[in-house]
Design a protein around this motif. Structure first.
Motif, PDB file in Angstrom:
ATOM      1  N   PRO A 190       0.833  -1.207   0.000  1.00 45.21           N
ATOM      2  CA  PRO A 190       0.000   0.000   0.000  1.00 45.21           C
ATOM      3  C   PRO A 190       0.867   1.256   0.000  1.00 45.21           C
ATOM      4  N   PRO A 191       0.440   2.316  -0.671  1.00 41.80           N
ATOM      5  CA  PRO A 191       1.255   3.531  -0.761  1.00 41.80           C
ATOM      6  C   PRO A 191       1.300   4.294   0.558  1.00 41.80           C
ATOM      7  N   ASP A 192       2.386   5.045   0.735  1.00 42.67           N
ATOM      8  CA  ASP A 192       2.505   5.918   1.902  1.00 42.67           C
ATOM      9  C   ASP A 192       1.875   7.283   1.647  1.00 42.67           C
ATOM     10  N   ASP A 193       1.791   7.681   0.383  1.00 43.69           N
ATOM     11  CA  ASP A 193       1.160   8.952   0.029  1.00 43.69           C
ATOM     12  C   ASP A 193       0.557   8.812  -1.361  1.00 43.69           C
ATOM     13  N   GLN A 214       3.177   7.210  -3.869  1.00 40.27           N
ATOM     14  CA  GLN A 214       4.521   7.507  -3.408  1.00 40.27           C
ATOM     15  C   GLN A 214       4.835   6.645  -2.187  1.00 40.27           C
ATOM     16  N   TYR A 215       6.061   6.123  -2.122  1.00 39.13           N
ATOM     17  CA  TYR A 215       6.486   5.270  -1.022  1.00 39.13           C
ATOM     18  C   TYR A 215       7.662   5.922  -0.305  1.00 39.13           C
ATOM     19  N   MET A 219      10.140   4.713  -3.966  1.00 36.79           N
ATOM     20  CA  MET A 219       9.511   4.134  -5.151  1.00 36.79           C
ATOM     21  C   MET A 219       8.238   4.910  -5.509  1.00 36.79           C
ATOM     22  N   GLN A 220       7.872   4.819  -6.781  1.00 40.74           N
ATOM     23  CA  GLN A 220       6.638   5.441  -7.266  1.00 40.74           C
ATOM     24  C   GLN A 220       5.899   4.484  -8.187  1.00 40.74           C
ATOM     25  N   HIS A 304      -8.889  -6.004   1.058  1.00 39.33           N
ATOM     26  CA  HIS A 304      -9.445  -4.950   1.911  1.00 39.33           C
ATOM     27  C   HIS A 304      -8.619  -3.668   1.795  1.00 39.33           C
ATOM     28  N   ALA A 305      -7.291  -3.798   1.843  1.00 37.70           N
ATOM     29  CA  ALA A 305      -6.418  -2.630   1.754  1.00 37.70           C
ATOM     30  C   ALA A 305      -6.550  -1.941   0.396  1.00 37.70           C
ATOM     31  N   LEU A 306      -6.709  -2.728  -0.656  1.00 38.12           N
ATOM     32  CA  LEU A 306      -6.903  -2.166  -1.992  1.00 38.12           C
ATOM     33  C   LEU A 306      -8.129  -1.258  -2.011  1.00 38.12           C
ATOM     34  N   LEU A 307      -9.214  -1.709  -1.397  1.00 37.56           N
ATOM     35  CA  LEU A 307     -10.434  -0.904  -1.374  1.00 37.56           C
ATOM     36  C   LEU A 307     -10.309   0.289  -0.435  1.00 37.56           C
TER      37      LEU A 307
END
Length: 325
Positions: A190-193, A214-215, A219-220, A304-307
């Motif tokens: 999951p992304p950080d931003d 953004q991680y 990474m992007q 769940h995290a994707l949603l």
């Protein structure tokens, strides 16, 4: 051991999945359920299905099946999958698992309470070429720094069409964007931003979006989804060791081309018969034979995290569906 399948719904995806199930010698399509008997009979005639039911409730309570494929529109996934789980059936549910993260959490809780198998049908993850992609990412690219992906098509505007209709969970995000999100999650988590831009249509759904994940490690993942235009449908995964380029319709099992840092190249192509849904179905059957209630390849917490990520994007854009807060 033959696994008996029930098909809940008779739309386009149900047809594609049923066709691919016939390619698996250890799968039997034992039953189909529809909201109308004539549709269930027509579907049953096409695929030689012996048990045909005029309601989804009848399918899950009366049919002799091991697993139900839920092929109804997005807003009905939770209700229909819950019916099957509470009737003692394993479930392969079309993506997205639910309309939002709250619905996914309820469905996951039901599966765990019932001790029944549940998996989101993120079929791209099970395509043969993805084995090559994972190996190249692990062994050749080094620490991946960039994912770039686009997915789109031009759909003529019709407010009743599923991709434009809020009542059917319309929009490019849930119909198409889940594919690059799932690929980003597999590569980076999951992304950080998150930053994004969106184009809303006349019905209030997202018809086009551009998103950057953004991680904190640098990474992007940069991706775009659209029902207004086809921007090429390609993707690229890049690290210090080179670039892996997915050709047109990358999420459907298209070849990937590797360009190494030294300039050498290699192509990974895994052509297959059918539409590609048989691979996720075969994975589900392996899980059932091992007594698993969850897939290690497409785990429920990731669905769940994707949603949760999709919900945050929709909240930023002001996109809501009927019945949401």
């Amino acid at each position: 051991m033959t696994i008996r399948w029930g098909i809940l719904g008779t739309g386009n995806i149900a047809n594609l999945v049923a066709s691919d199930l016939q390619l698996l010698p250890d799968a039997e399509i034992a039953a189909v359920g529809s909201r109308a008997q004539e549709r269930a009979d027509a579907f049953g005639d096409e695929f030689a299905i012996p048990q045909r039911f005029d309601s989804y409730e009848a399918l899950v309570t009366k049919a002799d099946v091991d697993v139900v494929h839920v092929a109804s529109p997005h807003p009905y996934h939770v209700g229909h999958a819950t019916l099957a789980l509470e009737a003692g059936c394993a479930v392969l549910c079309e993506k997205p698992l639910a309309l939002n993260a709250d619905g996914a959490a309820r469905l996951i809780a039901t599966a765990r309470e019932q001790d029944e198998f549940l998996m989101e049908g993120m079929w791209t993850r099970f395509l043969p070429v993805m084995d090559d992609v994972r190996r190249v990412v692990a062994d050749e690219l080094g620490t991946v720094q960039v994912l770039r992906a686009d997915i789109g098509f031009h759909q003529p505007f019709d407010p009743e069409h599923r991709v434009f209709n809020p009542a059917l969970g319309g929009g490019a995000l849930l119909d198409l964007g889940v594919y690059p999100i799932a690929l980003a999650f597999e590569l980076f988590g999951p992304p950080d931003d998150v930053t994004s831009s969106v184009v809303l249509g006349d019905t209030g759904v997202d018809e086009q979006c551009a998103v950057v994940f953004q991680y904190d490690d640098g990474m992007q993942a940069v991706w775009q989804a659209s029902v207004r235009a086809d921007a090429g449908r390609t993707c690229a995964i890049a690290g210090p060791g080179g670039r892996l380029q997915g050709r047109r319709a990358w999420w459907k099992g298209a070849p990937f081309d590797l360009t190494r840092a030294d300039g050498s190249t290699e192509t990974f192509a895994r052509p297959f018969e059918g539409n590609g849904y048989q691979f996720e179905a075969a994975h589900v059957m392996r899980c059932l034979r091992k007594g698993k209630t969850e897939s290690p390849v497409m785990p429920l917490d990731e669905s769940h995290a994707l949603l949760q990520t999709a919900d945050a994007l929709r909240q930023e854009w002001g996109v809501t569906y009927p019945g949401e807060g």
